[in-house]
Write a protein that holds these residues in place. Structure first.
Motif, mmCIF file in Angstrom:
data_model
loop_
_atom_site.group_PDB
_atom_site.id
_atom_site.type_symbol
_atom_site.label_atom_id
_atom_site.label_comp_id
_atom_site.label_asym_id
_atom_site.label_seq_id
_atom_site.Cartn_x
_atom_site.Cartn_y
_atom_site.Cartn_z
ATOM 1 N N GLU A 91 0.828 -1.201 0.000
ATOM 2 C CA GLU A 91 0.000 0.000 0.000
ATOM 3 C C GLU A 91 0.861 1.249 0.000
ATOM 4 O O GLU A 91 2.042 1.189 0.336
ATOM 5 N N GLU A 92 0.237 2.338 -0.294
ATOM 6 C CA GLU A 92 0.942 3.615 -0.290
ATOM 7 C C GLU A 92 1.555 3.891 1.074
ATOM 8 O O GLU A 92 0.913 3.686 2.101
ATOM 9 N N GLY A 93 2.787 4.342 1.045
ATOM 10 C CA GLY A 93 3.440 4.673 2.291
ATOM 11 C C GLY A 93 4.154 3.511 2.943
ATOM 12 O O GLY A 93 4.795 3.687 3.974
ATOM 13 N N ASP A 94 4.055 2.338 2.359
ATOM 14 C CA ASP A 94 4.668 1.159 2.956
ATOM 15 C C ASP A 94 6.192 1.193 2.877
ATOM 16 O O ASP A 94 6.767 1.681 1.906
ATOM 17 N N SER A 95 6.790 0.646 3.897
ATOM 18 C CA SER A 95 8.213 0.348 3.881
ATOM 19 C C SER A 95 8.344 -1.154 3.669
ATOM 20 O O SER A 95 7.793 -1.945 4.414
ATOM 21 N N VAL A 96 9.074 -1.522 2.618
ATOM 22 C CA VAL A 96 9.021 -2.896 2.146
ATOM 23 C C VAL A 96 10.411 -3.506 2.061
ATOM 24 O O VAL A 96 11.350 -2.860 1.587
ATOM 25 N N PHE A 164 10.104 -2.624 8.775
ATOM 26 C CA PHE A 164 9.290 -2.796 7.574
ATOM 27 C C PHE A 164 7.823 -3.024 7.898
ATOM 28 O O PHE A 164 7.467 -3.655 8.887
ATOM 29 N N ASP A 165 7.008 -2.504 7.004
ATOM 30 C CA ASP A 165 5.596 -2.854 7.083
ATOM 31 C C ASP A 165 5.379 -4.248 6.520
ATOM 32 O O ASP A 165 4.634 -5.047 7.063
ATOM 33 N N LYS A 166 6.066 -4.505 5.426
ATOM 34 C CA LYS A 166 5.887 -5.803 4.773
ATOM 35 C C LYS A 166 7.227 -6.329 4.270
ATOM 36 O O LYS A 166 8.078 -5.580 3.821
ATOM 37 N N CYS A 167 7.345 -7.621 4.342
ATOM 38 C CA CYS A 167 8.592 -8.290 3.993
ATOM 39 C C CYS A 167 8.272 -9.438 3.046
ATOM 40 O O CYS A 167 7.394 -10.247 3.319
ATOM 41 N N PHE A 168 8.956 -9.468 1.916
ATOM 42 C CA PHE A 168 8.671 -10.496 0.918
ATOM 43 C C PHE A 168 9.898 -11.381 0.716
ATOM 44 O O PHE A 168 10.960 -10.895 0.343
ATOM 45 N N LEU A 169 9.720 -12.654 0.982
ATOM 46 C CA LEU A 169 10.838 -13.584 0.923
ATOM 47 C C LEU A 169 10.615 -14.676 -0.117
ATOM 48 O O LEU A 169 9.491 -15.106 -0.344
ATOM 49 N N GLY A 170 11.692 -15.117 -0.715
ATOM 50 C CA GLY A 170 11.652 -16.306 -1.555
ATOM 51 C C GLY A 170 12.156 -17.491 -0.755
ATOM 52 O O GLY A 170 12.816 -17.323 0.261
ATOM 53 N N VAL A 171 11.818 -18.675 -1.184
ATOM 54 C CA VAL A 171 12.324 -19.868 -0.504
ATOM 55 C C VAL A 171 12.785 -20.885 -1.542
ATOM 56 O O VAL A 171 12.352 -20.868 -2.680
ATOM 57 N N PHE A 196 11.919 -10.662 11.537
ATOM 58 C CA PHE A 196 11.890 -10.054 12.858
ATOM 59 C C PHE A 196 11.594 -8.563 12.798
ATOM 60 O O PHE A 196 10.950 -7.998 13.677
ATOM 61 N N LEU A 197 12.036 -7.925 11.726
ATOM 62 C CA LEU A 197 11.915 -6.478 11.615
ATOM 63 C C LEU A 197 10.626 -6.029 10.932
ATOM 64 O O LEU A 197 10.388 -4.836 10.771
ATOM 65 N N SER A 198 9.800 -7.002 10.513
ATOM 66 C CA SER A 198 8.610 -6.664 9.726
ATOM 67 C C SER A 198 7.328 -6.923 10.491
ATOM 68 O O SER A 198 7.243 -7.852 11.284
ATOM 69 N N ARG A 199 6.366 -6.086 10.216
ATOM 70 C CA ARG A 199 5.049 -6.326 10.791
ATOM 71 C C ARG A 199 4.395 -7.536 10.151
ATOM 72 O O ARG A 199 3.770 -8.344 10.806
ATOM 73 N N GLU A 200 4.546 -7.625 8.829
ATOM 74 C CA GLU A 200 3.964 -8.770 8.108
ATOM 75 C C GLU A 200 5.006 -9.362 7.166
ATOM 76 O O GLU A 200 5.759 -8.643 6.533
#
Lengths: 250, 250
Positions: A91-96, A164-171, A196-200
């Motif tokens: 979303e707008e304003g997110d730290s990713v 971070f607001d959101k964190c996207f990981l690959g596996v 650990f540093l992300s809300r989601e």
DNA sequence: TTTATTTTGAAAGAAAATGATTGATTTTTG
DNA sequence: CAAAAATCAATCATTTTCTTTCAAAATAAA
């Protein structure tokens, strides 16, 4: 006229002229406008051309061979769909935070350009992120040649400055006992820290990653899911109470 | 006529003639005045040209893709010679800082691959460094699109973890009063910090950077030389007693 | 055959690009 | 300096192009 024929024809024309107007394609192919537009959409997604208002243009500095290979690669489309959906969560304003890796890389074209901040350890991601004028921060640390990821002790420390607001990981895999897995412990440490540093946290996994595991089992382990390789038992799951981890699948 | 087509045409004309009048563009493109004005506004925003009363002009500082190539090919031989010599200064076991920028990038092919450690803020350097299997560390921080350099407060902090035997910097200009100059203050801060952390600092400057200044004058200012932009007087030269700064020239 | 799935075309509303007009600003001319 | 001419930015209506949606046609599967 068959779909692949039209696609070939369009690519041919664009190769010769750099730019084609929709009207020209209508005349030449005899297909309807809707069909041509659909063709262009597909060809753009597969990175064969760039759509512009009124037609399509050749993209610069790109040979078409690798895309051909990509295209034949079976799960590319799936990857891209997952990536697209994942990007839509921002979303707008997110730290990713964007993890390194090819699946995550697919998210970049779909990121909203305005008013987000991206932090990444994926060196391959940087050209495209900067090209899209997205505010981007790199993590400092050891640049690992094989995966083009920034890793190591320094990288973990460097990551700690951010939230971070959101964190996207690959596996690399999803395993019933271990949870999500990566072969490299150093990369695993980064992922853990990012969680650990992300809300989601969202884990992007295409079909090929699941091997024999059913969706039900995956669902079961989500509660305790943690990026892991050879972390000891104590470490496992220690952050899960603080963050939400979701598996993004097609 | 499609918008990108017109834009291309305008840039083409401006490249040939340095200046185009609106009226010319009207005649050539057949578009309305409003449209042309909008085109010029866009192209100016994207830094492709400068609007002037009655038309548009090529901008001097920024040359375009082909001319950019021309320029780099023009000084390339000189650049490469300097780079080669600079690289020859590196010894086995050295810890080396490589600044961002095209001159420094030329050093990479000449670096000894074994037993050195490279730290850099130049994102463009990474593919080649990793390809050569050189142990490489990236600084963390803001990834600046225009120069592909990592800069910002975080970058300075990230840099502080390291110590270097040798530090190689590029400059935009050399000025009798200011010393070495860079247009971006943030980049200047990184350079200053790198100097501070290094036993020896080398500034790579090809002929084009010297403008009217003679070698003698350059020699004079070496003692007090410091990378600077708008740093205040107190800051200037404060590190010079601790480091050796040498200008590498052909 | 019948039943899904995919491909196609058509139509409606949204978005983007365009051209004309207005009045303000700048340059030129007397 | 002041009037006239040219250029400009801002706005609005019009045209063109785009996306979305839905139903018909073609194709593949059962």
């Amino acid at each position: 006229m068959l779909t692949p024929e039209r696609h070939q024809l369009i690519l041919q024309l664009i190769k010769e002229k750099s730019i084609v107007k929709i009207q020209e394609l209508l005349d030449i192919t005899g297909a309807s406008e809707s069909t041509i537009r659909r063709d262009l959409t597909v060809l753009e997604e597969e990175k064969f051309l760039k759509r512009i208002h009124g037609g399509a243009a050749r993209l610069k500095g790109k040979l078409q061979e690798p895309s051909m290979n990509e295209k034949s690669s079976k799960n590319l489309h799936e990857k891209r769909q997952i990536a697209k959906f994942a990007a839509s969560l921002i979303e707008e304003g997110d730290s990713v935070y964007l993890d390194a890796g090819s699946t995550i890389k697919e998210m970049i074209p779909f990121l909203p350009a305005k008013d987000i901040v991206v932090v990444t350890n994926g060196l391959m991601h940087l050209p495209e992120l900067m090209d899209r004028n997205i505010e981007t921060y790199v993590i400092g640390g050891y640049a690992k040649p094989k995966t083009n990821a920034v890793i190591g002790r320094g990288a973990v420390a460097s990551l700690e400055q951010y939230r971070f607001d959101k964190c996207f990981l690959g596996v690399n895999g999803i395993h019933p006992h271990s949870g999500f897995t990566t072969p490299d412990q150093e990369e695993a440490m980064i992922k853990s820290k990012a969680i650990f540093l992300s809300r989601e946290t969202y884990v992007l996994a295409d079909e090929s990653k699941f091997s024999e595991i059913t969706f039900a089992k995956i669902a079961d382990l989500q509660e305790a899911a943690i990026i892991t390789n050879s972390l000891d038992e104590d470490t496992k799951g220690q952050y899960t109470s603080k963050t939400t981890i979701k598996v993004v699948t097609p």
